[in-house]
Write a protein that holds these residues in place. Structure first.
Motif, PDB file in Angstrom:
ATOM      1  N   ASP A  59       0.831  -1.207   0.000  1.00 37.53           N
ATOM      2  CA  ASP A  59       0.000   0.000   0.000  1.00 37.53           C
ATOM      3  C   ASP A  59       0.867   1.260   0.000  1.00 37.53           C
ATOM      4  O   ASP A  59       0.498   2.286   0.584  1.00 37.53           O
ATOM      5  N   ASP A  62      -0.823   4.340  -1.504  1.00 35.55           N
ATOM      6  CA  ASP A  62      -1.751   4.933  -0.537  1.00 35.55           C
ATOM      7  C   ASP A  62      -0.981   5.755   0.492  1.00 35.55           C
ATOM      8  O   ASP A  62      -1.411   6.857   0.867  1.00 35.55           O
ATOM      9  N   ARG A 190      -6.141  -0.184   6.958  1.00 35.39           N
ATOM     10  CA  ARG A 190      -4.749  -0.237   6.547  1.00 35.39           C
ATOM     11  C   ARG A 190      -3.887  -0.516   7.778  1.00 35.39           C
ATOM     12  O   ARG A 190      -4.168  -0.012   8.869  1.00 35.39           O
ATOM     13  N   LYS A 201      -1.853   5.790   5.009  1.00 36.61           N
ATOM     14  CA  LYS A 201      -2.321   4.792   4.045  1.00 36.61           C
ATOM     15  C   LYS A 201      -3.841   4.797   3.952  1.00 36.61           C
ATOM     16  O   LYS A 201      -4.419   4.692   2.861  1.00 36.61           O
ATOM     17  N   ALA A 205      -5.850   5.804   0.633  1.00 34.52           N
ATOM     18  CA  ALA A 205      -6.750   4.825   0.013  1.00 34.52           C
ATOM     19  C   ALA A 205      -8.147   5.400  -0.158  1.00 34.52           C
ATOM     20  O   ALA A 205      -8.821   5.150  -1.162  1.00 34.52           O
TER      21      ALA A 205
END
Length: 289
Positions: A59, A62, A190, A201, A205
């Motif tokens: 991620d 993100d 996350r 993150k 996202a």
């Protein structure tokens, strides 16, 4: 040790009073991530090594999006032209150097970008080079008198989290940031070794997934709440921030100044409200003496 993900394998020796055993175990992965910016200013293109942070791989886009948004460098997804891992790096740096090319923006502040953003997984604000950099320009959140959260909804949040925090389940070493709707239903989660990274993150996202953070949303943090965690939430206009741990004095003060509801010490049968209690239904009103 293979650490290209949230979880990595490690050999451990487990001791007890009767014996010791050599075992294969799972630990939370941690590796450095460097974010490099490319941006245009007055007809010239610039490159800037902005940040090195210790994070859990995964991620990363993100994380970069959330961090740049929290720092006011970008405001929405279209402010980024492209994001990719740098290819011309040393073998050990592969997957750990992220290039972010910004859309042309005449308002970008070179002096602002010259702050030292070196951080590690447990610290954010200490990466700033001056006290003047520690400030929050976020707008004050608007009142929403037609929305109040039932206390039972808040106290049920930890139960729902256990079913979704897979990285923590296997390692016991990851923080989580979780986005809930007004009824306490999980919309996003996350995980990361760093509290700040997990929240970045989550914010990133939500922005790239077109999920509105403001207006009747709840974010749960697995650790304590520092000034910068509230700052990130305020910048994203998150109205309710809940945590298992304690807030700092600066975090509580900032939450009050931004009209943000801040809840700490969340348990299955109790919690403390440090700011914005009007968003939570009152069972019994008692005056403090």
């Amino acid at each position: 040790m293979d650490s290209k993900g949230l979880v990595a394998h490690a050999e451990v020796v487990k001791y007890s009073r009767t014996n010791s055993l050599l075992l294969q175990d799972l630990v939370a992965a941690e590796e450095p991530l460097q974010i490099r910016l490319e941006f245009e200013k007055a007809g010239s293109w610039y490159k800037k090594d902005l940040l090195v942070t210790m994070r859990s791989p995964g991620d990363d886009f993100d994380l970069a999006m959330g961090f740049l948004f929290s720092e006011g460098i970008v405001r929405e997804e279209k402010d980024i032209l492209l994001m990719r891992y740098c290819r011309q790096v040393r073998e050990e740096e592969k997957g750990n150097v992220l290039l972010v090319r910004l859309a042309p923006n005449p308002e970008i502040d070179l002096a602002e970008l010259n702050r030292n953003f070196y951080t590690h997984s447990s610290c954010g604000v200490c990466g700033k080079t001056a006290i003047d950099a520690v400030q929050c320009r976020a707008l004050r959140l608007e009142d929403d008198p037609d929305w109040q959260i039932d206390p039972d909804t808040l106290m049920a949040l930890p139960h729902a989290l256990k079913e979704h925090q897979t990285g923590f389940k296997y390692t016991g070493g990851l923080h989580a940031a979780v986005l809930y709707d007004a009824r306490g239903k999980i919309q996003l989660i996350r995980e990361d070794v760093g509290r700040h990274n997990a929240l970045d993150k989550l914010i990133g996202a939500a922005l790239t997934g077109s999920i509105a953070l403001e207006r009747r949303k709840i974010v749960l943090l697995s650790g304590r709440v520092s000034f910068e965690m509230v700052q990130k939430a305020a910048n994203a206009q998150i109205p309710v921030l809940v945590a298992f741990g304690a807030p700092t004095s600066l975090a509580a003060n900032l939450a009050r100044s931004k009209n943000l509801t801040l809840v700490g010490f969340l348990k299955q049968d109790a919690f403390n409200v440090y700011s914005g209690q009007e968003r939570i239904k009152q069972w019994v009103k008692k005056s403090l003496k």
